[in-house]
Design a protein around this motif. Structure first.
Motif, short mmCIF file in Angstrom:
data_model
loop_
_atom_site.label_atom_id
_atom_site.label_comp_id
_atom_site.label_asym_id
_atom_site.label_seq_id
_atom_site.Cartn_x
_atom_site.Cartn_y
_atom_site.Cartn_z
N ARG A 21 0.85 -1.20 0.00
CA ARG A 21 0.00 0.00 0.00
C ARG A 21 0.88 1.24 0.00
O ARG A 21 2.00 1.24 0.50
CB ARG A 21 -0.91 0.01 1.23
CG ARG A 21 -1.69 -1.26 1.42
CD ARG A 21 -2.79 -1.40 0.42
NE ARG A 21 -3.58 -2.59 0.73
CZ ARG A 21 -4.48 -3.09 -0.05
NH1 ARG A 21 -4.73 -2.54 -1.19
NH2 ARG A 21 -5.14 -4.17 0.30
N GLN A 22 0.34 2.32 -0.53
CA GLN A 22 1.09 3.57 -0.64
C GLN A 22 1.01 4.44 0.61
O GLN A 22 1.82 5.32 0.80
CB GLN A 22 0.58 4.37 -1.85
CG GLN A 22 0.75 3.64 -3.16
CD GLN A 22 2.20 3.28 -3.43
OE1 GLN A 22 3.10 4.09 -3.26
NE2 GLN A 22 2.43 2.03 -3.84
N ARG A 23 0.01 4.18 1.45
CA ARG A 23 -0.14 5.02 2.64
C ARG A 23 -0.45 4.17 3.85
O ARG A 23 -0.93 3.04 3.75
CB ARG A 23 -1.24 6.05 2.42
CG ARG A 23 -2.61 5.44 2.18
CD ARG A 23 -3.69 6.49 1.99
NE ARG A 23 -4.97 5.88 1.76
CZ ARG A 23 -5.76 5.41 2.71
NH1 ARG A 23 -5.41 5.50 3.97
NH2 ARG A 23 -6.91 4.85 2.42
N HIS A 24 -0.23 4.74 5.02
CA HIS A 24 -0.53 4.07 6.28
C HIS A 24 -1.96 4.43 6.69
O HIS A 24 -2.39 5.56 6.56
CB HIS A 24 0.45 4.52 7.37
CG HIS A 24 0.23 3.85 8.68
ND1 HIS A 24 0.64 2.56 8.91
CD2 HIS A 24 -0.40 4.26 9.80
CE1 HIS A 24 0.28 2.21 10.14
NE2 HIS A 24 -0.34 3.23 10.70
#
Length: 144
Positions: A21-24
């Motif tokens: 994934r690109q973000r938390h």
């Protein structure tokens, strides 16, 4: 075997591998078809609809009915090894799935012997490679 496309399950997409994934944070899912999903690399925080977050153990298979909102905690530093399939079902197949998910719209299935995991991973690999006979392989796996 007769072809009854309106009543047989139809695979929309399947995947097995790393999901980075690109973000938390929470990744939301609201899918208009059935979903079978299984994290295999590590346990994963999840929640369904407005419910409380819970830890879903690696290898625990989830089945989500169409339009059941669910969320997975994402961390770009810790990719998830995941297998999933999205498919349509009607007729006898949908009638079999509905009692499994009940009013909550989802259920968890323990896969002690690894059969479902193997089938789900094979679906993901078969979908990606599109080898000769792919459509028949997918049809057989979905009906299994």
């Amino acid at each position: 075997m007769p072809n009854h496309p309106a009543t047989e399950p139809r695979l929309t997409v399947a995947f097995t591998g790393n999901q980075k994934r690109q973000r938390h944070g929470w990744t939301d899912h609201l899918v208009s078809e059935w979903v079978v999903d299984m994290p295999t690399g590590r346990d994963q925080m999840q929640r369904v609809a407005d419910g409380e977050p819970f830890l879903r153990e690696s290898g625990l298979i989830a089945v989500y009915a169409p339009l059941t909102p669910y969320y997975e905690m994402s961390d770009p530093a810790d990719p998830t090894i995941d297998s999933f399939a999205v498919f349509s079902a009607a007729g006898a197949e949908e009638a079999m799935l509905r009692p499994l998910v009940g009013a909550a719209g989802y259920c968890h299935i323990e896969d002690h012997d690894g059969r479902l995991r193997a089938t789900l991973q094979l679906l993901g690999r078969s979908y990606r490679t599109r080898s000769p006979g792919h459509a028949w392989t997918v049809r057989g796996l979905l009906l299994e």
